[in-house]
Design a protein around this motif. Structure first.
Motif, short mmCIF file in Angstrom:
data_model
loop_
_atom_site.label_atom_id
_atom_site.label_comp_id
_atom_site.label_asym_id
_atom_site.label_seq_id
_atom_site.Cartn_x
_atom_site.Cartn_y
_atom_site.Cartn_z
N PRO A 300 21.78 -14.15 -34.78
CA PRO A 300 22.77 -13.44 -33.96
C PRO A 300 22.16 -12.21 -33.29
CG PRO A 300 23.73 -14.06 -36.07
CD PRO A 300 22.27 -14.37 -36.16
N ARG A 301 22.68 -11.89 -32.11
CA ARG A 301 22.17 -10.76 -31.36
C ARG A 301 22.28 -9.46 -32.17
NH1 ARG A 301 24.42 -11.54 -25.11
NH2 ARG A 301 23.83 -13.76 -24.91
N LYS A 302 21.32 -8.59 -31.92
CA LYS A 302 21.38 -7.25 -32.50
C LYS A 302 22.20 -6.38 -31.56
CE LYS A 302 18.56 -3.43 -34.24
NZ LYS A 302 17.19 -2.93 -34.50
N VAL A 303 23.37 -5.98 -32.00
CA VAL A 303 24.31 -5.25 -31.15
C VAL A 303 24.72 -3.95 -31.83
CG1 VAL A 303 26.52 -5.29 -29.96
CG2 VAL A 303 25.18 -7.40 -30.15
N LEU A 304 24.33 -2.81 -31.25
CA LEU A 304 24.80 -1.52 -31.74
C LEU A 304 25.88 -0.95 -30.83
CD1 LEU A 304 21.61 0.31 -33.07
CD2 LEU A 304 23.40 -0.87 -34.35
N ASN A 305 26.03 -1.53 -29.64
CA ASN A 305 27.08 -1.12 -28.72
C ASN A 305 27.97 -2.33 -28.45
OD1 ASN A 305 28.72 -0.14 -26.70
ND2 ASN A 305 27.14 -0.29 -25.11
N PRO A 306 29.10 -2.46 -29.15
CA PRO A 306 29.96 -3.63 -28.97
C PRO A 306 30.56 -3.75 -27.58
CG PRO A 306 31.04 -1.98 -30.35
CD PRO A 306 29.62 -1.53 -30.16
N ASP A 307 30.49 -2.68 -26.80
CA ASP A 307 31.04 -2.69 -25.44
C ASP A 307 29.97 -2.92 -24.38
OD1 ASP A 307 33.63 -2.11 -26.46
OD2 ASP A 307 33.15 0.02 -26.53
N TYR A 308 28.83 -3.47 -24.77
CA TYR A 308 27.71 -3.56 -23.83
C TYR A 308 28.01 -4.45 -22.62
CZ TYR A 308 26.31 -8.22 -25.55
OH TYR A 308 26.26 -9.56 -25.88
N THR A 309 28.97 -5.35 -22.72
CA THR A 309 29.26 -6.24 -21.59
C THR A 309 30.03 -5.54 -20.48
OG1 THR A 309 31.31 -6.99 -22.66
CG2 THR A 309 29.31 -8.26 -23.11
N GLN A 310 30.52 -4.34 -20.72
CA GLN A 310 31.38 -3.68 -19.75
C GLN A 310 30.67 -3.30 -18.46
OE1 GLN A 310 33.47 -0.45 -21.67
NE2 GLN A 310 34.77 -1.83 -22.89
N ILE A 311 29.36 -3.12 -18.50
CA ILE A 311 28.67 -2.77 -17.26
C ILE A 311 28.26 -4.01 -16.47
CG2 ILE A 311 27.84 -0.59 -18.20
CD1 ILE A 311 25.04 -1.83 -18.36
N GLY A 312 28.51 -5.20 -17.02
CA GLY A 312 28.33 -6.42 -16.27
C GLY A 312 26.89 -6.86 -16.07
N LEU A 313 25.98 -6.41 -16.93
CA LEU A 313 24.57 -6.77 -16.81
C LEU A 313 24.10 -7.43 -18.10
CD1 LEU A 313 23.22 -3.49 -15.15
CD2 LEU A 313 23.65 -5.68 -14.01
N GLU A 314 23.46 -8.57 -17.98
CA GLU A 314 22.90 -9.25 -19.15
C GLU A 314 21.65 -8.51 -19.60
OE1 GLU A 314 24.03 -11.31 -21.28
OE2 GLU A 314 23.32 -13.35 -20.87
N PRO A 315 21.54 -8.14 -20.88
CA PRO A 315 20.34 -7.45 -21.35
C PRO A 315 19.07 -8.25 -21.07
CG PRO A 315 22.07 -7.34 -23.00
CD PRO A 315 22.55 -8.30 -21.94
N LEU A 316 18.01 -7.55 -20.75
CA LEU A 316 16.75 -8.21 -20.44
C LEU A 316 16.31 -9.12 -21.57
CD1 LEU A 316 14.24 -8.52 -18.60
CD2 LEU A 316 13.22 -6.60 -19.85
N GLU A 317 16.42 -8.65 -22.81
CA GLU A 317 15.92 -9.43 -23.94
C GLU A 317 16.69 -10.73 -24.14
OE1 GLU A 317 18.42 -6.01 -25.78
OE2 GLU A 317 17.16 -6.37 -24.02
N VAL A 318 17.88 -10.83 -23.53
CA VAL A 318 18.66 -12.07 -23.57
C VAL A 318 18.21 -13.01 -22.46
CG1 VAL A 318 20.96 -13.10 -23.39
CG2 VAL A 318 20.65 -10.93 -24.61
#
Length: 381
Positions: A300-318
Protein backbone atom coordinates in the motif's frame (compact mmCIF):
# COMPACT_ATOMS: atom_id res chain seq x y z
CA UNK A 1 21.97 9.14 33.69
CA UNK A 2 25.50 10.58 33.70
CA UNK A 3 25.83 9.87 29.97
CA UNK A 4 22.64 11.84 29.34
CA UNK A 5 23.90 14.74 31.42
CA UNK A 6 27.22 14.76 29.59
CA UNK A 7 25.38 14.80 26.26
CA UNK A 8 23.18 17.74 27.29
CA UNK A 9 26.27 19.59 28.48
CA UNK A 10 27.95 18.99 25.15
CA UNK A 11 24.83 20.23 23.31
CA UNK A 12 24.78 23.37 25.47
CA UNK A 13 28.46 24.00 24.73
CA UNK A 14 27.78 23.57 21.00
CA UNK A 15 24.94 26.06 21.08
CA UNK A 16 27.00 28.59 23.02
CA UNK A 17 29.92 28.17 20.61
CA UNK A 18 27.57 28.88 17.71
CA UNK A 19 26.21 32.00 19.41
CA UNK A 20 29.74 33.31 19.96
CA UNK A 21 30.29 33.49 16.19
CA UNK A 22 30.04 37.20 15.32
CA UNK A 23 26.78 38.09 13.58
CA UNK A 24 28.56 39.36 10.47
CA UNK A 25 30.07 35.87 10.04
CA UNK A 26 26.73 34.06 10.34
CA UNK A 27 25.92 34.17 6.65
CA UNK A 28 24.97 30.68 5.47
CA UNK A 29 24.10 27.95 7.98
CA UNK A 30 23.38 24.31 7.16
CA UNK A 31 21.24 22.39 9.65
CA UNK A 32 21.53 18.59 9.45
CA UNK A 33 19.25 16.13 11.26
CA UNK A 34 21.89 13.41 11.04
CA UNK A 35 25.14 12.41 9.41
CA UNK A 36 23.32 10.64 6.57
CA UNK A 37 22.23 13.99 5.12
CA UNK A 38 25.69 15.26 4.27
CA UNK A 39 25.48 13.72 0.79
CA UNK A 40 22.76 16.27 0.02
CA UNK A 41 24.65 19.24 1.41
CA UNK A 42 28.11 18.39 0.10
CA UNK A 43 27.67 19.50 -3.55
CA UNK A 44 26.26 22.83 -2.35
CA UNK A 45 29.10 23.32 0.13
CA UNK A 46 31.75 22.43 -2.46
CA UNK A 47 30.32 24.95 -4.93
CA UNK A 48 30.12 27.67 -2.28
CA UNK A 49 33.82 27.18 -1.57
CA UNK A 50 35.02 26.76 -5.15
CA UNK A 51 32.91 29.44 -6.83
CA UNK A 52 32.16 32.00 -4.12
CA UNK A 53 34.59 31.45 -1.23
CA UNK A 54 31.69 31.66 1.22
CA UNK A 55 32.25 29.90 4.58
CA UNK A 56 29.51 27.76 6.08
CA UNK A 57 28.42 27.12 9.65
CA UNK A 58 27.29 23.50 9.92
CA UNK A 59 24.94 22.63 12.79
CA UNK A 60 24.13 18.97 13.39
CA UNK A 61 21.90 16.92 15.66
CA UNK A 62 24.10 13.82 15.25
CA UNK A 63 26.53 13.30 18.12
CA UNK A 64 28.64 11.00 15.92
CA UNK A 65 28.66 13.27 12.87
CA UNK A 66 32.21 12.92 11.46
CA UNK A 67 32.21 16.58 10.41
CA UNK A 68 32.39 17.54 14.08
CA UNK A 69 35.86 16.02 14.29
CA UNK A 70 37.14 16.87 10.83
CA UNK A 71 35.24 19.70 9.15
CA UNK A 72 36.54 20.63 5.68
CA UNK A 73 38.23 23.94 5.02
CA UNK A 74 35.60 26.67 4.93
CA UNK A 75 33.35 25.10 7.57
CA UNK A 76 32.83 25.36 11.32
CA UNK A 77 30.71 22.56 12.82
CA UNK A 78 28.54 22.60 15.95
CA UNK A 79 26.59 19.87 17.78
CA UNK A 80 23.21 20.79 19.33
CA UNK A 81 21.43 17.42 19.63
CA UNK A 82 17.74 16.97 18.94
CA UNK A 83 16.22 18.07 22.25
CA UNK A 84 15.85 21.37 24.07
CA UNK A 85 19.08 22.87 22.69
CA UNK A 86 17.87 22.35 19.14
CA UNK A 87 14.56 24.01 19.99
CA UNK A 88 16.45 26.93 21.51
CA UNK A 89 18.77 27.11 18.49
CA UNK A 90 15.84 27.55 16.11
CA UNK A 91 13.88 29.95 18.32
CA UNK A 92 16.85 32.34 18.71
CA UNK A 93 18.44 31.95 15.27
CA UNK A 94 19.92 35.13 13.81
CA UNK A 95 21.63 34.42 10.47
CA UNK A 96 21.19 35.43 6.84
CA UNK A 97 20.27 32.02 5.40
CA UNK A 98 19.40 28.64 6.90
CA UNK A 99 19.51 25.69 4.51
CA UNK A 100 17.88 22.53 5.84
CA UNK A 101 16.57 19.15 4.70
CA UNK A 102 14.06 18.78 7.55
CA UNK A 103 10.45 19.52 6.57
CA UNK A 104 7.55 20.60 8.81
CA UNK A 105 9.06 23.93 9.83
CA UNK A 106 6.60 25.75 12.12
CA UNK A 107 4.29 22.71 12.37
CA UNK A 108 5.61 21.25 15.64
CA UNK A 109 8.24 22.46 18.12
CA UNK A 110 10.71 23.69 15.47
CA UNK A 111 9.63 27.26 14.76
CA UNK A 112 10.82 30.15 12.64
CA UNK A 113 13.00 32.66 14.43
CA UNK A 114 11.74 36.18 15.23
CA UNK A 115 14.82 37.48 13.39
CA UNK A 116 14.97 38.07 9.65
CA UNK A 117 16.20 34.66 8.51
CA UNK A 118 15.70 33.26 5.01
CA UNK A 119 14.67 29.60 5.31
CA UNK A 120 15.61 27.54 2.26
CA UNK A 121 14.53 23.91 1.92
CA UNK A 122 16.86 21.39 0.27
CA UNK A 123 14.96 18.30 -0.85
CA UNK A 124 16.50 15.04 0.38
CA UNK A 125 14.34 12.88 -1.88
CA UNK A 126 13.22 12.96 -5.50
CA UNK A 127 9.66 11.90 -4.63
CA UNK A 128 6.70 14.27 -4.71
CA UNK A 129 5.86 16.76 -1.99
CA UNK A 130 2.21 15.99 -1.30
CA UNK A 131 1.71 12.29 -0.51
CA UNK A 132 4.49 10.97 1.72
CA UNK A 133 4.94 14.31 3.52
CA UNK A 134 2.51 16.02 5.86
CA UNK A 135 0.22 18.54 4.23
CA UNK A 136 2.00 21.63 5.61
CA UNK A 137 5.52 20.22 5.34
CA UNK A 138 6.86 23.02 3.10
CA UNK A 139 4.41 25.87 3.66
CA UNK A 140 6.63 27.95 5.93
CA UNK A 141 9.85 28.03 3.93
CA UNK A 142 10.86 31.12 1.96
CA UNK A 143 12.38 29.18 -0.91
CA UNK A 144 12.45 25.62 -2.16
CA UNK A 145 15.33 24.08 -4.08
CA UNK A 146 13.29 21.90 -6.42
CA UNK A 147 14.61 18.60 -7.74
CA UNK A 148 12.50 18.70 -10.89
CA UNK A 149 9.42 20.21 -12.53
CA UNK A 150 7.11 18.06 -10.40
CA UNK A 151 8.21 19.83 -7.21
CA UNK A 152 7.58 23.25 -8.73
CA UNK A 153 4.16 22.26 -10.08
CA UNK A 154 3.04 20.66 -6.81
CA UNK A 155 4.21 23.58 -4.69
CA UNK A 156 2.46 26.15 -6.88
CA UNK A 157 -0.73 24.06 -6.97
CA UNK A 158 -0.87 23.96 -3.16
CA UNK A 159 -0.17 27.69 -2.88
CA UNK A 160 -2.99 28.48 -5.27
CA UNK A 161 -5.43 26.04 -3.66
CA UNK A 162 -4.87 27.47 -0.17
CA UNK A 163 -4.05 31.07 -1.17
CA UNK A 164 -0.58 30.79 0.37
CA UNK A 165 2.20 33.32 -0.24
CA UNK A 166 4.31 32.37 -3.24
CA UNK A 167 7.71 30.95 -2.36
CA UNK A 168 10.83 31.36 -4.45
CA UNK A 169 11.20 28.11 -6.39
CA UNK A 170 14.70 27.34 -7.65
CA UNK A 171 15.29 24.92 -10.53
CA UNK A 172 17.98 23.15 -8.55
CA UNK A 173 18.33 19.42 -9.22
CA UNK A 174 19.55 16.74 -6.84
CA UNK A 175 23.07 16.76 -5.45
CA UNK A 176 23.04 13.19 -4.23
CA UNK A 177 22.09 12.05 -7.72
CA UNK A 178 24.99 14.02 -9.20
CA UNK A 179 27.34 12.26 -6.80
CA UNK A 180 25.95 8.84 -7.68
CA UNK A 181 26.40 9.54 -11.39
CA UNK A 182 29.93 10.81 -10.82
CA UNK A 183 31.02 7.88 -8.65
CA UNK A 184 29.04 5.13 -10.34
CA UNK A 185 29.31 3.28 -13.61
CA UNK A 186 25.95 3.89 -15.34
CA UNK A 187 24.32 0.96 -17.04
CA UNK A 188 24.65 -2.79 -16.54
CA UNK A 189 27.42 -4.15 -14.35
CA UNK A 190 29.88 -6.48 -16.01
CA UNK A 191 31.39 -8.36 -13.07
CA UNK A 192 32.08 -11.84 -14.38
CA UNK A 193 31.67 -15.01 -12.39
CA UNK A 194 29.57 -13.45 -9.65
CA UNK A 195 25.86 -13.95 -9.03
CA UNK A 196 23.51 -11.01 -9.59
CA UNK A 197 23.47 -8.64 -6.64
CA UNK A 198 20.10 -7.34 -5.43
CA UNK A 199 19.85 -4.31 -3.18
CA UNK A 200 16.70 -4.34 -1.04
CA UNK A 201 16.11 -0.72 -0.03
CA UNK A 202 12.50 -0.04 0.99
CA UNK A 203 10.94 2.81 2.88
CA UNK A 204 9.74 2.58 6.49
CA UNK A 205 6.35 2.62 8.16
CA UNK A 206 3.42 0.33 8.83
CA UNK A 207 3.04 -0.47 5.12
CA UNK A 208 6.76 -0.79 4.41
CA UNK A 209 8.00 -3.92 2.66
CA UNK A 210 10.17 -5.12 5.53
CA UNK A 211 7.58 -4.29 8.18
CA UNK A 212 4.82 -6.18 6.33
CA UNK A 213 6.65 -9.04 4.58
CA UNK A 214 9.99 -9.35 6.35
CA UNK A 215 11.98 -12.41 5.37
CA UNK A 216 9.65 -13.19 2.44
CA UNK A 217 11.22 -10.26 0.59
CA UNK A 218 14.69 -11.80 0.98
CA UNK A 219 14.18 -15.55 0.70
CA UNK A 220 13.29 -15.79 -3.05
CA UNK A 221 16.57 -14.17 -4.09
CA UNK A 222 18.70 -16.38 -1.84
CA UNK A 223 16.89 -19.50 -3.06
CA UNK A 224 17.68 -18.42 -6.65
CA UNK A 225 21.38 -18.12 -5.83
CA UNK A 226 21.47 -14.33 -6.00
CA UNK A 227 23.47 -12.09 -3.68
CA UNK A 228 21.35 -9.84 -1.43
CA UNK A 229 22.16 -6.67 0.44
CA UNK A 230 19.39 -5.54 2.75
CA UNK A 231 19.66 -1.81 3.42
CA UNK A 232 16.79 -0.91 5.74
CA UNK A 233 15.69 2.65 6.39
CA UNK A 234 17.11 3.86 9.74
CA UNK A 235 13.57 4.26 11.04
CA UNK A 236 12.86 0.58 10.32
CA UNK A 237 15.62 -0.26 12.78
CA UNK A 238 14.05 2.11 15.27
CA UNK A 239 10.45 0.90 14.96
CA UNK A 240 10.70 -2.67 13.59
CA UNK A 241 14.00 -3.88 14.98
CA UNK A 242 12.68 -7.38 15.73
CA UNK A 243 11.97 -8.03 12.04
CA UNK A 244 15.50 -7.05 11.05
CA UNK A 245 16.96 -9.19 13.81
CA UNK A 246 14.94 -12.18 12.60
CA UNK A 247 16.26 -11.79 9.06
CA UNK A 248 19.83 -11.30 10.24
CA UNK A 249 19.63 -14.41 12.43
CA UNK A 250 18.12 -16.51 9.64
CA UNK A 251 20.97 -15.64 7.26
CA UNK A 252 23.77 -15.22 9.77
CA UNK A 253 25.90 -17.87 8.06
CA UNK A 254 24.66 -17.24 4.51
CA UNK A 255 27.48 -15.90 2.29
CA UNK A 256 24.96 -14.55 -0.22
CA UNK A 257 23.38 -12.23 2.36
CA UNK A 258 24.57 -8.99 3.95
CA UNK A 259 22.79 -6.47 6.17
CA UNK A 260 23.96 -2.92 5.48
CA UNK A 261 23.05 -0.35 8.13
CA UNK A 262 25.70 2.18 7.21
CA UNK A 263 24.07 5.61 7.20
CA UNK A 264 25.38 6.44 3.74
CA UNK A 265 25.02 3.12 1.93
CA UNK A 266 26.65 4.33 -1.28
CA UNK A 267 28.89 1.29 -1.70
CA UNK A 268 25.90 -1.06 -1.67
CA UNK A 269 24.03 1.14 -4.12
CA UNK A 270 26.87 1.47 -6.62
CA UNK A 271 27.72 -2.25 -6.62
CA UNK A 272 24.20 -3.66 -7.14
CA UNK A 273 22.70 -4.87 -10.41
CA UNK A 274 19.07 -4.32 -9.47
CA UNK A 275 17.00 -2.95 -6.60
CA UNK A 276 13.91 -4.17 -4.79
CA UNK A 277 11.99 -1.33 -3.22
CA UNK A 278 8.44 -0.14 -2.50
CA UNK A 279 7.72 3.60 -2.19
CA UNK A 280 11.24 4.61 -1.20
CA UNK A 281 12.94 7.57 -2.84
CA UNK A 282 16.07 5.41 -2.96
CA UNK A 283 14.52 3.61 -5.93
CA UNK A 284 14.54 6.80 -7.97
CA UNK A 285 18.13 7.53 -6.97
CA UNK A 286 19.18 4.05 -8.09
CA UNK A 287 17.32 4.13 -11.41
CA UNK A 288 18.17 7.71 -12.37
CA UNK A 289 21.73 7.61 -11.06
CA UNK A 290 22.89 4.20 -12.27
CA UNK A 291 20.46 3.58 -15.16
CA UNK A 292 19.60 0.17 -13.73
CA UNK A 293 16.03 -1.09 -13.22
CA UNK A 294 13.99 -1.49 -10.05
CA UNK A 295 11.47 -4.07 -8.86
CA UNK A 296 8.66 -2.34 -6.97
CA UNK A 297 6.82 -4.49 -4.43
CA UNK A 298 3.23 -3.28 -4.59
CA UNK A 299 2.61 -2.65 -0.90
CA UNK A 300 0.00 0.00 0.00
CA UNK A 301 1.06 3.56 -0.71
CA UNK A 302 2.92 5.48 1.96
CA UNK A 303 0.55 8.34 2.74
CA UNK A 304 1.19 10.97 5.41
CA UNK A 305 -1.19 13.48 3.83
CA UNK A 306 -4.61 11.84 3.34
CA UNK A 307 -5.74 14.89 1.35
CA UNK A 308 -2.98 14.63 -1.24
CA UNK A 309 -5.44 14.15 -4.12
CA UNK A 310 -6.93 17.61 -3.62
CA UNK A 311 -4.34 19.38 -5.76
CA UNK A 312 -5.15 17.07 -8.67
CA UNK A 313 -1.60 15.85 -9.37
CA UNK A 314 -0.47 12.24 -9.33
CA UNK A 315 2.71 11.89 -7.23
CA UNK A 316 5.83 11.25 -9.27
CA UNK A 317 6.63 8.05 -7.39
CA UNK A 318 3.24 6.66 -8.48
CA UNK A 319 3.24 7.65 -12.14
CA UNK A 320 6.86 6.76 -12.88
CA UNK A 321 7.20 3.24 -11.46
CA UNK A 322 6.58 1.38 -14.71
CA UNK A 323 9.14 3.60 -16.47
CA UNK A 324 11.80 2.62 -13.96
CA UNK A 325 11.09 -1.09 -13.64
CA UNK A 326 8.29 -3.54 -12.93
CA UNK A 327 5.60 -3.59 -10.26
CA UNK A 328 5.16 -6.96 -8.52
CA UNK A 329 2.06 -7.76 -6.44
CA UNK A 330 2.91 -8.97 -2.96
CA UNK A 331 1.30 -12.37 -3.66
CA UNK A 332 4.07 -12.91 -6.25
CA UNK A 333 7.03 -12.23 -4.00
CA UNK A 334 8.01 -15.88 -4.27
CA UNK A 335 8.84 -15.18 -7.94
CA UNK A 336 11.28 -12.36 -7.23
CA UNK A 337 14.38 -14.38 -8.07
CA UNK A 338 13.27 -15.16 -11.61
CA UNK A 339 11.96 -11.64 -12.16
CA UNK A 340 15.31 -10.15 -11.13
CA UNK A 341 17.25 -12.46 -13.45
CA UNK A 342 15.02 -11.58 -16.42
CA UNK A 343 15.31 -7.84 -15.78
CA UNK A 344 19.09 -7.91 -15.44
CA UNK A 345 19.28 -9.83 -18.72
CA UNK A 346 17.44 -6.88 -20.33
CA UNK A 347 19.46 -4.18 -18.56
CA UNK A 348 20.72 -2.56 -21.75
CA UNK A 349 17.13 -2.08 -22.95
CA UNK A 350 16.21 -0.49 -19.64
CA UNK A 351 19.15 1.91 -19.73
CA UNK A 352 17.86 4.11 -22.54
CA UNK A 353 14.43 4.35 -20.91
CA UNK A 354 15.90 5.32 -17.56
CA UNK A 355 18.19 7.95 -19.05
CA UNK A 356 15.27 9.55 -20.89
CA UNK A 357 13.19 9.58 -17.69
CA UNK A 358 16.02 11.34 -15.84
CA UNK A 359 16.23 14.03 -18.51
CA UNK A 360 12.49 14.58 -18.19
CA UNK A 361 12.24 14.78 -14.40
CA UNK A 362 15.53 16.16 -12.99
CA UNK A 363 16.83 19.72 -13.24
CA UNK A 364 20.52 20.52 -13.87
CA UNK A 365 21.95 17.02 -13.77
CA UNK A 366 25.61 17.33 -12.80
CA UNK A 367 25.30 21.02 -11.96
CA UNK A 368 22.93 21.20 -9.00
CA UNK A 369 25.58 22.31 -6.50
CA UNK A 370 26.63 25.25 -8.67
CA UNK A 371 22.99 26.27 -9.12
CA UNK A 372 22.24 26.16 -5.40
CA UNK A 373 25.40 28.03 -4.42
CA UNK A 374 24.77 30.79 -6.93
CA UNK A 375 21.24 31.24 -5.60
CA UNK A 376 22.17 31.20 -1.90
CA UNK A 377 24.78 33.89 -2.35
CA UNK A 378 22.11 36.24 -3.75
CA UNK A 379 20.36 36.05 -0.36
CA UNK A 380 23.27 37.32 1.70
CA UNK A 381 22.84 40.67 3.44
Amino acid sequence: MFAALRRVHREWKGLQAFKRVPREERKIVFYSEGKGYWSHFEPVFSALQANHNVPVLYVTSAEDDPLLLAPPVGMHAFYIGEGSMRTLFFSTLDVDVLLMTMPDLQSFHIKRSPFSVHYAYLHHSIVSTHMIYRAEAFDHFDSILCVGPHHAEETRAREQALNLPAKKLVEHGYGRLDTIIKNGNPGPLTAEGLPIQVLIAPTWGQNGLIETHGIDAVRPFIESGLRVILRPHPRTRKFASAVLDEIAEQYRNEPLFRLDEDGDGNASLLSSDIMLSDWSGAALEFAFGLERPVIFADVPRKVLNPDYTQIGLEPLEVQIREQLGVVVPTDRLNQLGGIAQAMVADSEKWQATLRAARQRWIFNTGKSGDTAAAYLTTLLN
